[in-house]
Design a protein around this motif. Structure first.
Motif, mmCIF file in Angstrom:
data_model
loop_
_atom_site.group_PDB
_atom_site.id
_atom_site.type_symbol
_atom_site.label_atom_id
_atom_site.label_comp_id
_atom_site.label_asym_id
_atom_site.label_seq_id
_atom_site.Cartn_x
_atom_site.Cartn_y
_atom_site.Cartn_z
ATOM 1 N N PHE A 17 0.860 -1.174 0.000
ATOM 2 C CA PHE A 17 0.000 0.000 0.000
ATOM 3 C C PHE A 17 0.895 1.222 0.000
ATOM 4 C CE2 PHE A 17 -2.914 -3.163 1.934
ATOM 5 C CZ PHE A 17 -3.957 -3.043 1.030
ATOM 6 N N VAL A 70 3.247 0.410 3.186
ATOM 7 C CA VAL A 70 3.094 -0.815 3.978
ATOM 8 C C VAL A 70 3.176 -2.035 3.060
ATOM 9 C CG1 VAL A 70 1.530 -2.117 5.483
ATOM 10 C CG2 VAL A 70 1.547 0.384 5.582
ATOM 11 N N ALA A 79 1.917 -5.109 2.933
ATOM 12 C CA ALA A 79 0.876 -5.870 3.632
ATOM 13 C C ALA A 79 0.992 -7.368 3.374
ATOM 14 C CB ALA A 79 -0.500 -5.361 3.213
ATOM 15 N N GLU A 98 -1.786 -13.219 13.486
ATOM 16 C CA GLU A 98 -2.351 -12.192 14.360
ATOM 17 C C GLU A 98 -2.887 -11.031 13.528
ATOM 18 O OE1 GLU A 98 0.954 -11.188 16.821
ATOM 19 O OE2 GLU A 98 2.150 -10.572 15.111
ATOM 20 N N SER A 99 -3.595 -10.135 14.193
ATOM 21 C CA SER A 99 -4.168 -8.971 13.539
ATOM 22 C C SER A 99 -3.064 -8.152 12.870
ATOM 23 C CB SER A 99 -4.901 -8.136 14.597
ATOM 24 O OG SER A 99 -5.408 -6.979 14.008
ATOM 25 N N GLY A 100 -3.306 -7.740 11.641
ATOM 26 C CA GLY A 100 -2.324 -6.934 10.920
ATOM 27 C C GLY A 100 -1.297 -7.740 10.147
ATOM 28 N N SER A 101 -1.425 -9.071 10.152
ATOM 29 C CA SER A 101 -0.418 -9.901 9.494
ATOM 30 C C SER A 101 -0.617 -9.990 7.977
ATOM 31 C CB SER A 101 -0.379 -11.300 10.121
ATOM 32 O OG SER A 101 -1.642 -11.919 10.064
ATOM 33 N N GLY A 102 -1.732 -9.446 7.475
ATOM 34 C CA GLY A 102 -1.925 -9.414 6.027
ATOM 35 C C GLY A 102 -2.986 -10.379 5.506
ATOM 36 N N LYS A 103 -3.693 -11.033 6.398
ATOM 37 C CA LYS A 103 -4.672 -12.046 5.997
ATOM 38 C C LYS A 103 -5.773 -11.469 5.101
ATOM 39 C CE LYS A 103 -5.905 -13.071 10.239
ATOM 40 N NZ LYS A 103 -5.156 -11.994 10.927
ATOM 41 N N SER A 104 -6.363 -10.354 5.531
ATOM 42 C CA SER A 104 -7.469 -9.787 4.750
ATOM 43 C C SER A 104 -6.982 -9.238 3.414
ATOM 44 C CB SER A 104 -8.174 -8.678 5.541
ATOM 45 O OG SER A 104 -8.820 -9.223 6.663
ATOM 46 N N THR A 105 -5.791 -8.709 3.394
ATOM 47 C CA THR A 105 -5.235 -8.210 2.139
ATOM 48 C C THR A 105 -5.048 -9.363 1.157
ATOM 49 O OG1 THR A 105 -4.138 -6.419 3.336
ATOM 50 C CG2 THR A 105 -3.332 -6.902 1.107
ATOM 51 N N ARG A 112 -8.439 -10.351 -0.137
ATOM 52 C CA ARG A 112 -8.955 -9.434 -1.156
ATOM 53 C C ARG A 112 -8.251 -9.637 -2.490
ATOM 54 N NH1 ARG A 112 -8.096 -4.061 1.691
ATOM 55 N NH2 ARG A 112 -9.194 -3.056 -0.040
HETATM 56 N N1 LIG Z 1 -6.174 -0.037 2.250
HETATM 57 C C1 LIG Z 1 -5.067 -0.027 3.007
HETATM 58 N N2 LIG Z 1 -4.212 1.020 2.957
HETATM 59 C C2 LIG Z 1 -3.085 1.038 3.689
HETATM 60 N N3 LIG Z 1 -2.703 0.053 4.527
HETATM 61 C C3 LIG Z 1 -3.508 -1.027 4.612
HETATM 62 C C4 LIG Z 1 -4.734 -1.122 3.871
HETATM 63 N N4 LIG Z 1 -5.328 -2.303 4.177
HETATM 64 C C5 LIG Z 1 -4.516 -2.919 5.066
HETATM 65 N N5 LIG Z 1 -3.420 -2.161 5.342
HETATM 66 C C6 LIG Z 1 -2.311 -2.516 6.221
HETATM 67 O O1 LIG Z 1 -1.796 -3.760 5.786
HETATM 68 C C7 LIG Z 1 -1.429 -4.567 6.888
HETATM 69 C C8 LIG Z 1 -2.182 -5.879 6.849
HETATM 70 O O2 LIG Z 1 -3.557 -5.631 7.101
HETATM 71 P P1 LIG Z 1 -4.667 -6.755 6.967
HETATM 72 O O3 LIG Z 1 -4.497 -7.443 5.658
HETATM 73 O O4 LIG Z 1 -5.974 -6.121 7.236
HETATM 74 O O5 LIG Z 1 -4.278 -7.759 8.146
HETATM 75 P P2 LIG Z 1 -5.167 -8.831 8.949
HETATM 76 O O6 LIG Z 1 -6.387 -9.122 8.149
HETATM 77 O O7 LIG Z 1 -4.264 -10.010 9.128
HETATM 78 O O8 LIG Z 1 -5.493 -8.194 10.255
HETATM 79 C C9 LIG Z 1 -1.715 -3.734 8.135
HETATM 80 O O9 LIG Z 1 -0.525 -3.088 8.512
HETATM 81 C C10 LIG Z 1 -2.735 -2.742 7.655
HETATM 82 O O10 LIG Z 1 -2.695 -1.569 8.411
#
Ligand SMILES: Nc1ncnc2c1ncn2[C@@H]1O[C@H](COP(=O)(O)OP(=O)(O)O)[C@@H](O)[C@H]1O
Ligand SMILES: [Mg+2]
Length: 265
Positions: A12, A21, A23, A42-49, A52
């Motif tokens: 990102f 970042v 991600a 853990e939270s913030g590890s990149g799972k949701s990214t 997507r």
């Molecule tokens: N749209 C975005 N813009 C900037 N940073 C992002 C965005 N989405 C996620 N991040 C960052 O990417 C990293 C991974 O986030 P995320 O994939 O949501 O992790 P998880 O789902 O494991 O909690 C985090 O540091 C988060 O802050």
């Protein structure tokens, strides 16, 4: 059929002055219909990214996500529409996935119309009702006219699953799909997901920070830390002989199965 991330990365870009970042960094992952693959971390590890990217909602910065060898980035509009049907999302309901102003019948019916699964009012209603039955919302007729706020958390999650499976997906990417549910409700929805796997042959990429759930349902596990997949293996390998110190830490910090999943039957 194979859904595959190959060295998929997502950075990102920073807004002016900020830092960018990483991600997801060089993720390699495979999922087939009938699989129950989990991504934990853990939270913030990149799972949701990563989720997507697998869903084609955001493009990979580098590397690829491909279905049967066809890179998402190179797909035509028609291929992309088919991809959307083949690889469906089930997200967490509190994320606002259900429109509060629409009835269950309309929420599921809309995607039926949009994707031409059925044509004509009666056929659409029949398709929606059959799908509601498939996710255990019976009698279906009693749910068609209800709004999301008139449903329990577990029922709302079932509507989200219905909306996904009505399109006949082969793989469902479920991001924290049961994480917000109470233990007994969670067990019911997980059981449903596993039933659908058996009955429809659908596969899951199941994303969660909830390790006891993974232990219960997953077959193969990817462990993410700071954007990287640091370990992968069968569930037994991960839970009985973790190799990466991070996995060990994750396991020791996890609540017991009973605490997260309810007492054993
Ligand atoms: N749209 C975005 N813009 C900037 N940073 C992002 C965005 N989405 C996620 N991040 C960052 O990417 C990293 C991974 O986030 P995320 O994939 O949501 O992790 P998880 O789902 O494991 O909690 C985090 O540091 C988060 O802050
Ligand atoms: Mg997330």
């Amino acid at each position: 059929m194979l859904l595959e991330a190959s060295n998929a990365s997502k950075t990102f870009r920073a807004r002016r002055g900020g830092t960018s970042v990483d991600a997801v960094v060089n993720a390699n992952l495979q999922a087939r219909p009938g699989d129950f693959v989990a991504i934990v971390g853990e939270s913030g590890s990149g799972k949701s990214t990563l989720a997507r990217m697998l869903l084609g909602l955001i493009p990979a910065t580098s590397g690829s996500v491909a279905l049967d060898g066809t890179d998402l980035a190179s797909m035509s509009k028609t291929q992309r529409i088919r991809y959307r049907r083949t690889v469906q999302a089930v997200l967490q309901d509190p994320a606002g996935s259900l429109n509060p102003r629409k009835t269950v019948g309309r929420i599921v019916g809309e995607v039926v119309r949009l994707h031409n699964i059925a044509r004509g009012r009666d056929a659409v209603v029949d398709t929606v009702a059959e799908t509601l039955e498939l996710v255990g919302m019976v009698p279906a007729a009693s749910f068609l006219g209800r709004f999301p706020h008139e449903l329990s958390g577990g029922q709302r999650q079932r509507v989200l699953i219905a909306r996904a499976i009505v399109l006949g997906p082969r793989i469902i990417v479920a991001d924290e799909a049961v994480s917000a549910l109470d233990a007994s409700v969670k067990a019911g929805v997980l059981q449903l997901m596993d039933d659908l796997r058996r009955r429809l042959g659908v596969g899951y990429v199941f994303i969660t920070h909830d390790l006891p759930v993974v232990k219960k349902v997953a077959e193969y596990v990817y462990v993410m830390k700071s954007g990287e997949i640091v370990e992968e293996g069968t569930k037994d390998q991960i839970f009985t002989a973790p190799e990466h110190p991070y996995t060990t830490t994750l396991l020791s910090a996890a609540p017991t199965l009973a605490a997260s999943y309810g007492p054993p039957e």
